[in-house]
Design an enzyme around this catalytic site. Structure first.
Site, PDB file in Angstrom:
ATOM      1  N   ARG A 181      -9.848   0.064   8.827  1.00 45.78           N
ATOM      2  CA  ARG A 181      -9.301  -1.274   9.030  1.00 45.78           C
ATOM      3  C   ARG A 181     -10.329  -2.239   9.592  1.00 45.78           C
ATOM      4  NH1 ARG A 181      -3.565  -0.197   8.960  1.00 45.78           N
ATOM      5  NH2 ARG A 181      -2.375  -2.111   9.134  1.00 45.78           N
ATOM      6  N   ARG A 237      11.329  -6.319   4.734  1.00 49.03           N
ATOM      7  CA  ARG A 237      11.124  -4.899   4.420  1.00 49.03           C
ATOM      8  C   ARG A 237      12.089  -4.005   5.203  1.00 49.03           C
ATOM      9  NH1 ARG A 237       5.101  -2.717   4.834  1.00 49.03           N
ATOM     10  NH2 ARG A 237       5.220  -3.347   7.000  1.00 49.03           N
ATOM     11  N   ARG A 242      -0.591  -9.561  13.115  1.00 43.25           N
ATOM     12  CA  ARG A 242      -1.129  -8.548  12.198  1.00 43.25           C
ATOM     13  C   ARG A 242      -1.903  -9.196  11.056  1.00 43.25           C
ATOM     14  NH1 ARG A 242       4.296  -5.730  10.921  1.00 43.25           N
ATOM     15  NH2 ARG A 242       3.181  -4.584   9.306  1.00 43.25           N
ATOM     16  N   LYS A 245       0.831  -1.213   0.000  1.00 41.96           N
ATOM     17  CA  LYS A 245       0.000   0.000   0.000  1.00 41.96           C
ATOM     18  C   LYS A 245       0.864   1.261   0.000  1.00 41.96           C
ATOM     19  CE  LYS A 245      -2.156  -1.093   3.855  1.00 41.96           C
ATOM     20  NZ  LYS A 245      -1.661  -2.442   4.205  1.00 41.96           N
ATOM     21  N   ARG A 263      11.215  -1.890  10.750  1.00 39.97           N
ATOM     22  CA  ARG A 263      10.216  -1.461  11.726  1.00 39.97           C
ATOM     23  C   ARG A 263      10.138  -2.460  12.873  1.00 39.97           C
ATOM     24  NH1 ARG A 263       4.822  -0.239   8.390  1.00 39.97           N
ATOM     25  NH2 ARG A 263       3.977  -1.536  10.043  1.00 39.97           N
TER      26      ARG A 263
HETATM   27  P1  ADP Z   1       0.892  -2.452   7.777  1.00 42.10           P
HETATM   28  O1  ADP Z   1      -0.091  -2.104   6.703  1.00 42.10           O
HETATM   29  O2  ADP Z   1       2.199  -2.930   7.222  1.00 42.10           O
HETATM   30  O3  ADP Z   1       0.353  -3.379   8.805  1.00 42.10           O
HETATM   31  P2  ADP Z   1       0.613   0.194   9.074  1.00 42.10           P
HETATM   32  O4  ADP Z   1       1.712   1.173   9.139  1.00 42.10           O
HETATM   33  O5  ADP Z   1      -0.551   0.523   8.197  1.00 42.10           O
HETATM   34  O6  ADP Z   1       1.309  -1.166   8.604  1.00 42.10           O
HETATM   35  O7  ADP Z   1       0.047  -0.097  10.548  1.00 42.10           O
HETATM   36  C1  ADP Z   1       0.871  -0.440  11.617  1.00 42.10           C
HETATM   37  C2  ADP Z   1       0.041  -0.651  12.879  1.00 42.10           C
HETATM   38  O8  ADP Z   1      -0.603   0.580  13.258  1.00 42.10           O
HETATM   39  C3  ADP Z   1      -1.099  -1.653  12.753  1.00 42.10           C
HETATM   40  O9  ADP Z   1      -0.653  -2.984  12.969  1.00 42.10           O
HETATM   41  C4  ADP Z   1      -2.054  -1.170  13.849  1.00 42.10           C
HETATM   42  O10 ADP Z   1      -1.614  -1.609  15.129  1.00 42.10           O
HETATM   43  C5  ADP Z   1      -1.902   0.340  13.810  1.00 42.10           C
HETATM   44  N1  ADP Z   1      -2.918   0.948  12.925  1.00 42.10           N
HETATM   45  C6  ADP Z   1      -2.704   1.552  11.720  1.00 42.10           C
HETATM   46  N2  ADP Z   1      -3.854   1.969  11.162  1.00 42.10           N
HETATM   47  C7  ADP Z   1      -4.852   1.622  12.035  1.00 42.10           C
HETATM   48  C8  ADP Z   1      -6.276   1.749  12.037  1.00 42.10           C
HETATM   49  N3  ADP Z   1      -6.945   2.307  11.004  1.00 42.10           N
HETATM   50  N4  ADP Z   1      -6.955   1.286  13.117  1.00 42.10           N
HETATM   51  C9  ADP Z   1      -6.325   0.725  14.152  1.00 42.10           C
HETATM   52  N5  ADP Z   1      -4.993   0.549  14.205  1.00 42.10           N
HETATM   53  C10 ADP Z   1      -4.249   0.984  13.164  1.00 42.10           C
END
Ligand code: ADP
Ligand code: ZN
Length: 210
Positions: free
Chosen positions: A88, A122, A163, A13, A152
């Protein structure tokens, strides 16, 4: 044009978002980036978010929705934006419909077996770029800005497993949610390049803006 980027962790993404930002001038809003900035800055939100992120769980909806709602009140969103990592779950999607007008949801579909390697391999840069170790040939800095690359904290096998569970349990139902709204554009991301995925997205967007 306001779009959502949907896809499992590791679907790419962020990579597609930076290509789309360049081509269409869309603003990139990533809830993950916002949380990581808060963690780095040592804010209350950062402390709270970290306790969930480390476990591969979603940060509570109330906090996340408030952050996105506030962000979408700024003037710069008028040029059009991409939401990366939000919504999400179905609750967040329903909330979003109350304060935003979404045109399209781009769903990046990846075979599950590819995800673990993609995420654990990554390396990211503070500027937002990300790379896979296999393409770095030992390089440790960002091709775009020269910044030092790092892994990360949540890109470790244990957290990734959680996740992925969170994704399949809570986020994947959004595919149907946006299909029902007639807003879903699904693109396939296999072992091909990010450019190939980008081409599919651009073709889909061209259909849409017609
Ligand atoms: P990825 O898509 O690789 O999992 P992100 O950077 O989008 O990584 O998200 C990292 C973490 O941040 C998620 O695992 C979650 O804990 C939190 N997070 C991100 N966006 C949301 C959301 N919309 N609602 C709840 N938690 C979120
Ligand atoms: Zn960089």
């Amino acid at each position: 044009m306001n779009i959502i980027l949907l896809g499992a962790p590791g679907a790419g993404k962020g990579t597609q978002a930076s290509m789309l930002a360049e081509k269409y001038g869309l603003l990139h809003i990533s809830t993950g980036d916002i949380f990581r900035a808060n963690i780095k800055g040592g804010t209350e939100i950062g402390k709270l978010a970290k306790s969930y992120i480390d476990k591969g769980l979603l940060v509570p909806d109330e906090v996340t929705c408030r952050i996105v709602k506030d962000r979408l009140m700024k003037d710069d969103v008028k040029r059009g934006y991409m939401l990366d990592g939000f919504p999400r779950n179905v609750f967040q999607a329903e909330e979003l419909d109350k304060f935003a007008k979404i045109d399209l949801c781009v769903n990046i579909d990846v075979e599950e077996r590819l995800l673990m390697d993609r995420i654990c391999g990554r390396r990211v840069c503070a500027c937002g770029e990300s790379y896979h170790v296999s393409a770095l040939n030992g390089r440790t800095t960002c091709a775009k800005c020269g910044g030092e690359l790092y892994r990360r904290d949540d890109d470790n096998p244990e957290t990734v497993k959680a996740r992925l569970e969170t994704y399949f349990g809570q986020t994947a139902p959004l595919i149907d949610f946006y299909k029902k709204q007639g807003k879903l554009l699904t693109v396939q991301s296999g072992e091909g390049s990010p450019e190939e995925v980008f081409k599919q997205i651009c073709a889909g967007l061209a259909e849409y803006v017609k």
